[in-house]
Design an enzyme around this catalytic site. Structure first.
Site, PDB file in Angstrom:
ATOM      1  N   GLU A 134       4.764  -5.103  -8.022  1.00 27.11           N
ATOM      2  CA  GLU A 134       3.929  -4.876  -9.205  1.00 27.11           C
ATOM      3  C   GLU A 134       3.380  -3.456  -9.270  1.00 27.11           C
ATOM      4  O   GLU A 134       3.289  -2.861 -10.355  1.00 27.11           O
ATOM      5  CB  GLU A 134       2.787  -5.887  -9.255  1.00 27.11           C
ATOM      6  CG  GLU A 134       1.768  -5.728  -8.142  1.00 27.11           C
ATOM      7  CD  GLU A 134       1.074  -7.018  -7.789  1.00 27.11           C
ATOM      8  OE1 GLU A 134       1.624  -8.089  -8.080  1.00 27.11           O
ATOM      9  OE2 GLU A 134      -0.034  -6.944  -7.200  1.00 27.11           O
ATOM     10  N   GLU A 135       3.026  -2.871  -8.103  1.00 32.26           N
ATOM     11  CA  GLU A 135       2.488  -1.511  -8.129  1.00 32.26           C
ATOM     12  C   GLU A 135       3.547  -0.520  -8.601  1.00 32.26           C
ATOM     13  O   GLU A 135       3.242   0.468  -9.265  1.00 32.26           O
ATOM     14  CB  GLU A 135       1.966  -1.115  -6.750  1.00 32.26           C
ATOM     15  CG  GLU A 135       0.706  -1.842  -6.311  1.00 32.26           C
ATOM     16  CD  GLU A 135      -0.491  -1.560  -7.212  1.00 32.26           C
ATOM     17  OE1 GLU A 135      -0.698  -0.393  -7.593  1.00 32.26           O
ATOM     18  OE2 GLU A 135      -1.212  -2.515  -7.550  1.00 32.26           O
TER      19      GLU A 135
ATOM     20  N   GLY B  58      -1.819 -11.013  19.267  1.00 23.98           N
ATOM     21  CA  GLY B  58      -0.685 -11.917  19.072  1.00 23.98           C
ATOM     22  C   GLY B  58      -0.077 -11.855  17.694  1.00 23.98           C
ATOM     23  O   GLY B  58       0.767 -12.688  17.348  1.00 23.98           O
TER      24      GLY B  58
ATOM     25  N   HIS C  99       8.356  -9.727   9.168  1.00 25.33           N
ATOM     26  CA  HIS C  99       8.878 -10.974   9.729  1.00 25.33           C
ATOM     27  C   HIS C  99      10.087 -11.479   8.946  1.00 25.33           C
ATOM     28  O   HIS C  99      11.030 -12.029   9.528  1.00 25.33           O
ATOM     29  CB  HIS C  99       7.804 -12.061   9.752  1.00 25.33           C
ATOM     30  CG  HIS C  99       8.301 -13.324  10.400  1.00 25.33           C
ATOM     31  ND1 HIS C  99       8.714 -14.418   9.665  1.00 25.33           N
ATOM     32  CD2 HIS C  99       8.505 -13.634  11.710  1.00 25.33           C
ATOM     33  CE1 HIS C  99       9.130 -15.356  10.497  1.00 25.33           C
ATOM     34  NE2 HIS C  99       9.010 -14.914  11.736  1.00 25.33           N
TER      35      HIS C  99
ATOM     36  N   ASP D  61       2.286 -10.801  14.585  1.00 27.55           N
ATOM     37  CA  ASP D  61       3.652 -10.303  14.427  1.00 27.55           C
ATOM     38  C   ASP D  61       3.629  -8.874  13.907  1.00 27.55           C
ATOM     39  O   ASP D  61       4.507  -8.079  14.233  1.00 27.55           O
ATOM     40  CB  ASP D  61       4.443 -11.190  13.467  1.00 27.55           C
ATOM     41  CG  ASP D  61       5.887 -10.737  13.338  1.00 27.55           C
ATOM     42  OD1 ASP D  61       6.645 -10.901  14.313  1.00 27.55           O
ATOM     43  OD2 ASP D  61       6.241 -10.192  12.283  1.00 27.55           O
TER      44      ASP D  61
ATOM     45  N   LYS E 290      15.769 -12.012  17.370  1.00 27.64           N
ATOM     46  CA  LYS E 290      15.731 -11.299  16.091  1.00 27.64           C
ATOM     47  C   LYS E 290      16.258  -9.878  16.226  1.00 27.64           C
ATOM     48  O   LYS E 290      16.670  -9.264  15.240  1.00 27.64           O
ATOM     49  CB  LYS E 290      14.299 -11.294  15.546  1.00 27.64           C
ATOM     50  CG  LYS E 290      13.765 -12.702  15.264  1.00 27.64           C
ATOM     51  CD  LYS E 290      12.278 -12.712  14.971  1.00 27.64           C
ATOM     52  CE  LYS E 290      11.779 -14.148  14.792  1.00 27.64           C
ATOM     53  NZ  LYS E 290      10.311 -14.206  14.587  1.00 27.64           N
TER      54      LYS E 290
ATOM     55  N   ASP F 245       1.387 -13.633  -4.255  1.00 26.60           N
ATOM     56  CA  ASP F 245       0.223 -13.073  -3.569  1.00 26.60           C
ATOM     57  C   ASP F 245      -0.110 -11.675  -4.091  1.00 26.60           C
ATOM     58  O   ASP F 245       0.044 -10.677  -3.393  1.00 26.60           O
ATOM     59  CB  ASP F 245       0.483 -13.033  -2.059  1.00 26.60           C
ATOM     60  CG  ASP F 245      -0.753 -12.608  -1.279  1.00 26.60           C
ATOM     61  OD1 ASP F 245      -1.868 -12.812  -1.776  1.00 26.60           O
ATOM     62  OD2 ASP F 245      -0.593 -12.066  -0.173  1.00 26.60           O
TER      63      ASP F 245
ATOM     64  N   SER G 109      12.922 -11.441  22.316  1.00 28.03           N
ATOM     65  CA  SER G 109      12.751 -12.757  22.924  1.00 28.03           C
ATOM     66  C   SER G 109      13.075 -13.886  21.952  1.00 28.03           C
ATOM     67  O   SER G 109      13.425 -14.990  22.365  1.00 28.03           O
ATOM     68  CB  SER G 109      11.316 -12.917  23.459  1.00 28.03           C
ATOM     69  OG  SER G 109      10.389 -13.155  22.405  1.00 28.03           O
ATOM     70  N   TRP G 110      12.961 -13.612  20.655  1.00 29.39           N
ATOM     71  CA  TRP G 110      13.264 -14.615  19.631  1.00 29.39           C
ATOM     72  C   TRP G 110      14.719 -14.538  19.144  1.00 29.39           C
ATOM     73  O   TRP G 110      15.144 -15.356  18.328  1.00 29.39           O
ATOM     74  CB  TRP G 110      12.353 -14.405  18.416  1.00 29.39           C
ATOM     75  CG  TRP G 110      10.913 -14.741  18.651  1.00 29.39           C
ATOM     76  CD1 TRP G 110       9.942 -13.920  19.147  1.00 29.39           C
ATOM     77  CD2 TRP G 110      10.274 -15.992  18.387  1.00 29.39           C
ATOM     78  NE1 TRP G 110       8.741 -14.571  19.203  1.00 29.39           N
ATOM     79  CE2 TRP G 110       8.911 -15.856  18.746  1.00 29.39           C
ATOM     80  CE3 TRP G 110      10.715 -17.218  17.884  1.00 29.39           C
ATOM     81  CZ2 TRP G 110       7.991 -16.894  18.622  1.00 29.39           C
ATOM     82  CZ3 TRP G 110       9.793 -18.247  17.751  1.00 29.39           C
ATOM     83  CH2 TRP G 110       8.452 -18.088  18.118  1.00 29.39           C
TER      84      TRP G 110
ATOM     85  N   ASN H 243       0.817  -1.214   0.000  1.00 26.38           N
ATOM     86  CA  ASN H 243       0.000   0.000   0.000  1.00 26.38           C
ATOM     87  C   ASN H 243       0.852   1.266   0.000  1.00 26.38           C
ATOM     88  O   ASN H 243       0.422   2.318  -0.483  1.00 26.38           O
ATOM     89  CB  ASN H 243      -0.949  -0.003   1.205  1.00 26.38           C
ATOM     90  CG  ASN H 243      -0.215  -0.166   2.527  1.00 26.38           C
ATOM     91  OD1 ASN H 243       0.796  -0.861   2.619  1.00 26.38           O
ATOM     92  ND2 ASN H 243      -0.721   0.462   3.563  1.00 26.38           N
TER      93      ASN H 243
END
Length: 384
Positions: free
Chosen positions: A133-134, A330, A304, A332, A345, A252, A342-343, A103
């Site tokens: 594509e946009e 919950g 992510h 991401d 990352k 997608d 915590s991960w 967007n």
């Protein structure tokens, strides 16, 4: 008894405060009696409070990200001979990952992103299928301003698609199909030729992959189209400046539609996502001795994908998230930077901030006080 109750109530209402003097910044907004000074206005946001302060913090974090040099760090025993050279250490910058949702390319933020990649101010880009594509479609036909309240059924009858308060004529996608299907044909032709070469050379396997399949577009489209796109499109500058672009959800969107339609002409076109994820994670894993920074607009796959790649190096050193998603379901998308810590990352020692704001408002203001105020990064740097 009444006096005792009053004294108790007074003590409760006027509990003695801990002093914040010298510990916290005082809340002060911009004084327009001083005239209109946009840099000072933006600087004042850090002491304005609420999300203005978060934007001010984001500006500080991004400037730290851009100002960092390896020379700021102590020389360690395991440093290579090159890493001990002071001139080299001064040249090594933070590796910046930029992620955004489609967007924002549909909106005018596309021009801000194009500026960053045109001057090679970011190192790795991650977006959605729509983000690819946009960008290409806008080279073929424009997107228009509409209204959030326009009824969907009426727009459908007129062949108009709504993205928030933006309007995209269906004809734009027809032009995109006419343009991209011949390119898919050419990509398939090259794959078939590659297979043939493998066979005649005695290969017993075939692995044909693209770091990002649409890079092939800039090899095969006609010169007339090339002259149209190179000054205008994000992708052309990313290709020109060798900035890798990753799209974890390539099917997608309209690109997926075109691949679907093309599959009825031939079902043999192959896109290897394994090599893509190797390349993406490699951008983070092999960043050392550079620090890494993440600037992520919106949520979903780009957010992510960048965070997960940085997990492979035990976390990014800087992170700025700009989105309107909340964390309480919950998702991401809505997760704050501390959840990513915590991960693994994002590093526990990292400088981080989340700005709860529409990126079309916050990001151009952030760029104005960060990237746009820096000396443009020469193209020969950031090649480590």
């Amino acid at each position: 008894m009444e006096n005792l109750a009053l004294s108790s109530a007074h003590a409760a209402a006027f509990k003695e405060s801990e002093s914040l003097e010298g510990k916290c910044a005082k809340i002060e907004g911009y004084d327009f009696n001083e005239g209109v000074n946009y840099p000072q206005l933006l600087k004042s946001m850090i002491t304005t409070g609420f999300q203005a302060s978060n934007l001010g913090d984001a500006i500080e974090v991004v400037n730290q990200m851009l100002d960092w040099r390896l020379a700021d760090e102590s020389v360690t025993e395991d440093c290579s001979e090159q890493e001990r050279d002071q001139a080299y250490r001064e040249s090594v910058r933070c590796k910046v990952f930029l992620g955004f949702t489609s967007n924002l390319i549909s909106s005018g933020v596309r021009d801000t992103i194009r500026y960053l990649v045109q001057h090679r101010m970011v190192d790795v880009v991650v977006t959605t299928a729509g983000g690819v594509e946009e960008d290409l479609i806008k080279c073929l036909a424009p997107t228009y301003k509409g209204d959030f309240s326009l009824p969907g059924a009426l727009l459908r009858s007129k062949g108009l698609n709504r993205i928030g308060n933006l309007l995209v004529p269906n004809e734009n996608y027809c032009k995109f199909e006419d343009w991209i299907i011949p390119i898919f044909d050419q990509m398939l032709k090259e794959q078939v030729e590659e297979v043939f070469l493998c066979i005649i050379n005695g290969c017993n396997y075939f692995l044909f992959s693209f770091l990002f399949p649409l890079f092939a577009l800039f090899i095969h489209f006609p010169t007339s189209c090339k002259s149209l796109m190179f000054p205008l499109t994000d992708l052309s500058w990313k290709y020109e400046n060798e900035i890798p672009v990753f799209c974890p959800g390539l099917t997608d969107g309209s690109l997926g539609d075109m691949l679907y339609f093309h599959s009825f002409r031939s079902s043999s076109l192959i896109i290897d996502i394994v090599q893509d994820i190797r390349a993406m994670n490699g951008e983070a894993v092999h960043a050392s001795p550079r620090k890494t920074g993440m600037i992520i607009l919106g949520g979903g796959l780009p957010k992510h994908h960048i965070c997960n790649a940085n997990m492979m190096r035990n976390g990014a050193d800087y992170a700025v998230f700009i989105n309107t998603a909340q964390e309480f379901d919950g998702s991401d998308s809505g997760a704050r930077p501390d959840e990513a810590v915590s991960w693994g990352k994002i590093r526990g020692s990292a400088k981080t901030v989340k700005v709860h704001c529409d990126a079309t408002i916050a990001f151009p203001l952030l760029v104005a006080e960060t990237f746009a105020t820096k000396e443009k990064i020469p193209l020969e740097t950031n090649t480590l």
